[in-house]
Design a protein around this motif. Structure first.
Motif, PDB file in Angstrom:
ATOM      1  N   ALA A 222       0.827  -1.212   0.000  1.00 50.48           N
ATOM      2  CA  ALA A 222       0.000   0.000   0.000  1.00 50.48           C
ATOM      3  C   ALA A 222       0.862   1.263   0.000  1.00 50.48           C
ATOM      4  O   ALA A 222       0.392   2.334  -0.376  1.00 50.48           O
ATOM      5  N   ILE A 223       2.116   1.142   0.392  1.00 50.42           N
ATOM      6  CA  ILE A 223       3.010   2.304   0.389  1.00 50.42           C
ATOM      7  C   ILE A 223       3.714   2.352  -0.958  1.00 50.42           C
ATOM      8  O   ILE A 223       4.383   1.398  -1.373  1.00 50.42           O
ATOM      9  N   LEU A 224       3.548   3.477  -1.648  1.00 46.56           N
ATOM     10  CA  LEU A 224       4.117   3.642  -2.984  1.00 46.56           C
ATOM     11  C   LEU A 224       4.980   4.900  -3.032  1.00 46.56           C
ATOM     12  O   LEU A 224       4.632   5.918  -2.430  1.00 46.56           O
ATOM     13  N   LEU A 225       6.077   4.813  -3.752  1.00 55.85           N
ATOM     14  CA  LEU A 225       6.909   5.979  -4.016  1.00 55.85           C
ATOM     15  C   LEU A 225       6.536   6.524  -5.387  1.00 55.85           C
ATOM     16  O   LEU A 225       6.469   5.763  -6.358  1.00 55.85           O
ATOM     17  N   ASN A 226       6.297   7.832  -5.486  1.00 56.41           N
ATOM     18  CA  ASN A 226       6.005   8.411  -6.795  1.00 56.41           C
ATOM     19  C   ASN A 226       7.254   8.334  -7.664  1.00 56.41           C
ATOM     20  O   ASN A 226       8.339   7.968  -7.197  1.00 56.41           O
ATOM     21  N   TRP A 227       7.129   8.669  -8.955  1.00 54.51           N
ATOM     22  CA  TRP A 227       8.238   8.510  -9.887  1.00 54.51           C
ATOM     23  C   TRP A 227       9.477   9.292  -9.455  1.00 54.51           C
ATOM     24  O   TRP A 227      10.598   8.808  -9.578  1.00 54.51           O
ATOM     25  N   GLN A 228       9.305  10.498  -8.923  1.00 51.80           N
ATOM     26  CA  GLN A 228      10.455  11.294  -8.510  1.00 51.80           C
ATOM     27  C   GLN A 228      11.257  10.563  -7.427  1.00 51.80           C
ATOM     28  O   GLN A 228      12.484  10.571  -7.449  1.00 51.80           O
ATOM     29  N   MET A 229      10.571   9.910  -6.515  1.00 55.70           N
ATOM     30  CA  MET A 229      11.252   9.146  -5.459  1.00 55.70           C
ATOM     31  C   MET A 229      11.707   7.783  -5.981  1.00 55.70           C
ATOM     32  O   MET A 229      12.799   7.322  -5.649  1.00 55.70           O
ATOM     33  N   ALA A 230      10.887   7.140  -6.798  1.00 54.65           N
ATOM     34  CA  ALA A 230      11.210   5.799  -7.300  1.00 54.65           C
ATOM     35  C   ALA A 230      12.499   5.804  -8.109  1.00 54.65           C
ATOM     36  O   ALA A 230      13.329   4.897  -7.974  1.00 54.65           O
ATOM     37  N   GLN A 231      12.689   6.834  -8.925  1.00 46.60           N
ATOM     38  CA  GLN A 231      13.875   6.838  -9.780  1.00 46.60           C
ATOM     39  C   GLN A 231      15.168   6.923  -8.983  1.00 46.60           C
ATOM     40  O   GLN A 231      16.219   6.489  -9.467  1.00 46.60           O
ATOM     41  N   THR A 232      15.108   7.400  -7.759  1.00 49.44           N
ATOM     42  CA  THR A 232      16.319   7.432  -6.931  1.00 49.44           C
ATOM     43  C   THR A 232      16.661   6.046  -6.383  1.00 49.44           C
ATOM     44  O   THR A 232      17.773   5.835  -5.893  1.00 49.44           O
TER      45      THR A 232
END
Length: 158
Positions: free
Chosen positions: A98-108
């Motif tokens: 249920a916890i998701l990182l948006n693309w800006q965070m995911a790409q890191t």
């Protein structure tokens, strides 16, 4: 109705193997606009792109395929791919999806270059794959309509 989402798991060997991502389809209006912008950028390059019809929106983009990006000016290509990847989120802890990182965070959190290309393809497929089956139906319908118009003229009633 909720937008379609898929969860994908990175299949590549390396540090990203097994990382999970959620890809959410753009709204129909956003996707069509994005598709038209992709076509405009491809057409502006002057390259011959099979299946290219600038007014076709997302359906036409499906016909041209992800290779259309290779014909674009690099900064425009980057901008359009960045727009596409905004629909990607990362599940940092598979035990708590249920916890998701948006693309800006995911790409890191992405450590391997092939993972980026794989995510681009997965996001592109989510947005255009449903047109492939429909395209076959349209081709058959076009063929049938063409045969109807070119068929023999019925004999006049006597």
């Amino acid at each position: 109705m909720a937008l379609k989402q898929i969860t994908v798991t990175c299949p590549h060997e390396g540090d990203d193997k097994g990382k999970q991502f959620v890809i959410t389809r753009m709204s129909a209006v956003e996707a069509d606009k994005w598709g038209r912008h992709c076509f405009q950028a491809g057409a502006a390059s002057g390259a011959a792109i099979p299946g290219m019809d600038p007014g076709a929106g997302l359906a036409g983009l499906a016909a041209a395929g992800i290779g259309i990006f290779a014909a674009m000016e690099p900064s425009r290509m980057d901008e359009l791919i960045d727009q596409l990847l905004q629909c990607v989120q990362m599940i940092p802890d598979p035990g708590n999806p249920a916890i998701l990182l948006n693309w800006q965070m995911a790409q890191t959190q992405i450590e391997e270059i092939p993972t980026i290309g794989w995510l681009q393809v997965e996001a592109f497929k989510l947005h255009v794959d449903f047109f492939k089956g429909v395209g076959q139906l349209f081709s058959l319908l076009t063929l049938m309509l063409g045969m109807e118009n070119n068929g023999p003229t019925p004999a006049p009633a006597t």
